[in-house]
Design an enzyme around this catalytic site. Structure first.
Site, PDB file in Angstrom:
ATOM      1  N   LYS A 128      23.172  47.082  48.688  1.00  0.00           N
ATOM      2  CA  LYS A 128      22.833  45.655  48.553  1.00  0.00           C
ATOM      3  C   LYS A 128      22.204  45.109  49.830  1.00  0.00           C
ATOM      4  O   LYS A 128      22.583  45.522  50.937  1.00  0.00           O
ATOM      5  CB  LYS A 128      24.106  44.831  48.250  1.00  0.00           C
ATOM      6  CG  LYS A 128      24.979  45.436  47.158  1.00  0.00           C
ATOM      7  CD  LYS A 128      26.192  44.592  46.791  1.00  0.00           C
ATOM      8  CE  LYS A 128      27.141  45.373  45.905  1.00  0.00           C
ATOM      9  NZ  LYS A 128      28.110  46.193  46.617  1.00  0.00           N
ATOM     10  N   HIS A 178      22.682  40.495  47.554  1.00  0.00           N
ATOM     11  CA  HIS A 178      24.151  40.432  47.589  1.00  0.00           C
ATOM     12  C   HIS A 178      24.705  39.060  47.190  1.00  0.00           C
ATOM     13  O   HIS A 178      25.693  38.975  46.468  1.00  0.00           O
ATOM     14  CB  HIS A 178      24.626  40.828  48.998  1.00  0.00           C
ATOM     15  CG  HIS A 178      26.007  41.391  49.034  1.00  0.00           C
ATOM     16  ND1 HIS A 178      26.375  42.416  49.867  1.00  0.00           N
ATOM     17  CD2 HIS A 178      27.121  41.082  48.336  1.00  0.00           C
ATOM     18  CE1 HIS A 178      27.646  42.708  49.671  1.00  0.00           C
ATOM     19  NE2 HIS A 178      28.122  41.905  48.757  1.00  0.00           N
TER      20      HIS A 178
HETATM   21  N1  NAP Z   1      29.067  42.000  45.247  1.00  0.00           N
HETATM   22  C1  NAP Z   1      30.090  41.522  45.908  1.00  0.00           C
HETATM   23  O1  NAP Z   1      30.039  40.434  46.507  1.00  0.00           O
HETATM   24  C2  NAP Z   1      31.349  42.321  45.949  1.00  0.00           C
HETATM   25  C3  NAP Z   1      32.520  41.762  46.492  1.00  0.00           C
HETATM   26  C4  NAP Z   1      33.671  42.531  46.501  1.00  0.00           C
HETATM   27  C5  NAP Z   1      33.657  43.808  45.967  1.00  0.00           C
HETATM   28  N2  NAP Z   1      32.497  44.349  45.468  1.00  0.00           N
HETATM   29  C6  NAP Z   1      32.435  45.731  44.930  1.00  0.00           C
HETATM   30  O2  NAP Z   1      33.438  45.884  43.915  1.00  0.00           O
HETATM   31  C7  NAP Z   1      34.286  46.980  44.270  1.00  0.00           C
HETATM   32  C8  NAP Z   1      35.674  46.784  43.715  1.00  0.00           C
HETATM   33  O3  NAP Z   1      36.216  45.543  44.127  1.00  0.00           O
HETATM   34  P1  NAP Z   1      37.263  45.357  45.313  1.00  0.00           P
HETATM   35  O4  NAP Z   1      37.300  46.587  46.139  1.00  0.00           O
HETATM   36  O5  NAP Z   1      36.952  44.088  46.000  1.00  0.00           O
HETATM   37  O6  NAP Z   1      38.643  45.126  44.588  1.00  0.00           O
HETATM   38  P2  NAP Z   1      39.485  45.852  43.420  1.00  0.00           P
HETATM   39  O7  NAP Z   1      38.857  47.149  43.045  1.00  0.00           O
HETATM   40  O8  NAP Z   1      39.745  44.819  42.380  1.00  0.00           O
HETATM   41  O9  NAP Z   1      40.884  46.076  44.106  1.00  0.00           O
HETATM   42  C9  NAP Z   1      41.076  46.965  45.148  1.00  0.00           C
HETATM   43  C10 NAP Z   1      42.549  46.803  45.559  1.00  0.00           C
HETATM   44  O10 NAP Z   1      43.392  47.279  44.494  1.00  0.00           O
HETATM   45  C11 NAP Z   1      44.229  48.335  44.977  1.00  0.00           C
HETATM   46  N3  NAP Z   1      44.293  49.340  43.899  1.00  0.00           N
HETATM   47  C12 NAP Z   1      43.297  50.154  43.467  1.00  0.00           C
HETATM   48  N4  NAP Z   1      43.705  50.928  42.451  1.00  0.00           N
HETATM   49  C13 NAP Z   1      45.005  50.592  42.221  1.00  0.00           C
HETATM   50  C14 NAP Z   1      45.981  51.058  41.287  1.00  0.00           C
HETATM   51  N5  NAP Z   1      45.681  52.005  40.398  1.00  0.00           N
HETATM   52  N6  NAP Z   1      47.208  50.495  41.336  1.00  0.00           N
HETATM   53  C15 NAP Z   1      47.510  49.541  42.235  1.00  0.00           C
HETATM   54  N7  NAP Z   1      46.617  49.049  43.141  1.00  0.00           N
HETATM   55  C16 NAP Z   1      45.377  49.587  43.130  1.00  0.00           C
HETATM   56  C17 NAP Z   1      43.569  48.864  46.235  1.00  0.00           C
HETATM   57  O11 NAP Z   1      44.526  49.316  47.168  1.00  0.00           O
HETATM   58  P3  NAP Z   1      44.451  50.799  47.845  1.00  0.00           P
HETATM   59  O12 NAP Z   1      43.080  50.990  48.409  1.00  0.00           O
HETATM   60  O13 NAP Z   1      45.538  50.758  48.869  1.00  0.00           O
HETATM   61  O14 NAP Z   1      44.773  51.744  46.719  1.00  0.00           O
HETATM   62  C18 NAP Z   1      42.882  47.591  46.788  1.00  0.00           C
HETATM   63  O15 NAP Z   1      43.824  46.812  47.520  1.00  0.00           O
HETATM   64  C19 NAP Z   1      34.206  46.971  45.802  1.00  0.00           C
HETATM   65  O16 NAP Z   1      34.739  48.125  46.402  1.00  0.00           O
HETATM   66  C20 NAP Z   1      32.728  46.776  45.999  1.00  0.00           C
HETATM   67  O17 NAP Z   1      32.021  47.973  45.741  1.00  0.00           O
HETATM   68  C21 NAP Z   1      31.350  43.610  45.453  1.00  0.00           C
END
Ligand code: NAP
Length: 279
Positions: free
Chosen positions: A78, A112
């Protein structure tokens, strides 16, 4: 588990994207190569990164070390807000991302945030069209665009984004933006699919009841809900066992009632700032 099980979503530009991938927001740059290597070993083939995450190099090293043919991977990155602008500015930022990734093309490049205070996203989008024409990004899209940003972008350029990557989880479903996107043929990518762990999503009765009924975990129910709602998702985890759990979501199906009950949890509970306010 292999990537063969992951359905592909057809995009409005004729290409397609694996519906389930792995995101690397807040993955420490020093740990990214190991974590992404684990994800690739488990079977993930779709990776979602961004310049601002500071870990494109680690993603690139894991890709290179994996030996997986490039055409089997789907890579998104992004453009960060301060790189929005004219074609030369956007091109330089894109070239730098490709170099950090060690790739000669990405599958999807996103603006982004709209950052309306800068008022440069229409100009930036025209530069994105040129990047897509050069084939160094196969598809182009946006992120965090609300319906009114999409409407302006399409109205002024006539070019419809392939995807809009927005915050979307059971507590924050952005129905207005999702409906507008659907009407325009824009695929929805749900970021923060697990609510970033900021809400007790895994303790809600609607989620735990479905988990018990299907003999799976609450996280698997939430991911399955996204898939059955047609969202593209890439949950993040630093832990290998959770990466495997989050990928193992093709052996069961939620009933229509279970999907509807989780959809009914909407309460405008966003985890990020409002897209009109992020600069
Ligand atoms: N475009 C944007 O503005 C934007 C913003 C945010 C995110 N994103 C993208 O979206 C992706 C995903 O979103 P996100 O990383 O923000 O949040 P998410 O995937 O909703 O949540 C990640 C959190 O959940 C925990 N988790 C993951 N699997 C789990 C499970 N099976 N059981 C319990 N807890 C679990 C992880 O902890 P652990 O790591 O300790 O397991 C971490 O704290 C990002 O990595 C990024 O690529 C984009």
């Amino acid at each position: 588990m292999t990537d063969q099980l992951v359905p592909r979503i057809q995009l409005n530009d004729g290409l397609s994207i694996p519906q389930l991938g792995f995101g690397v927001f807040k993955v420490d740059p020093g740990e990214t190569e190991r974590i992404v290597s684990d994800a690739l070993e488990i079977g993930y083939r779709h990776l979602d990164t961004a310049r601002i995450y500071g870990n494109e190099e680690g993603v690139g090293r894991a890709i290179a070390a994996s030996g997986i043919p490039r055409q089997e991977l789907y890579i998104t990155t992004k453009l960060w807000n301060d790189d929005q602008g004219d074609a030369a500015t956007v091109q330089a930022a894109f070239d730098a991302s490709l170099e950090r990734l060690g790739l000669d093309y990405v599958d999807l490049y996103l603006i982004h945030w709209p950052t309306p205070a800068r008022d440069r996203y229409v100009e930036t989008w025209r530069a994105f069209e040129q990047l897509r024409d050069s084939a160094r990004t196969r598809s182009i899209g946006v992120s965090n665009f609300l319906a009114h940003h999409l409407e302006r972008l399409i109205g002024e350029t006539g070019v419809v984004p392939a995807v809009d990557q927005i915050e979307l989880h059971p507590y924050h479903q952005q129905p207005e933006t999702a409906a507008f996107a659907e009407q325009q043929g824009i695929a929805i990518e749900a970021w923060g699919p697990l609510g970033q762990g900021k809400y007790p999503l895994f303790e809600i009765p609607e989620v735990t009841a479905a988990a018990t009924a299907h003999g799976v975990t609450p996280a698997q129910v939430v991911i399955r809900w996204h898939l059955q709602r047609g969202h593209i998702v890439f949950p993040k985890s630093n832990r290998r066992e959770r990466m495997a759990e989050n990928f193992d979501v093709f052996g069961f199906e939620l009933t229509n009632d279970e999907v509807a009950a989780i959809t009914g949890l909407e309460r405008e509970g966003r985890v990020s700032a409002h897209p009109d306010e992020v600069d």
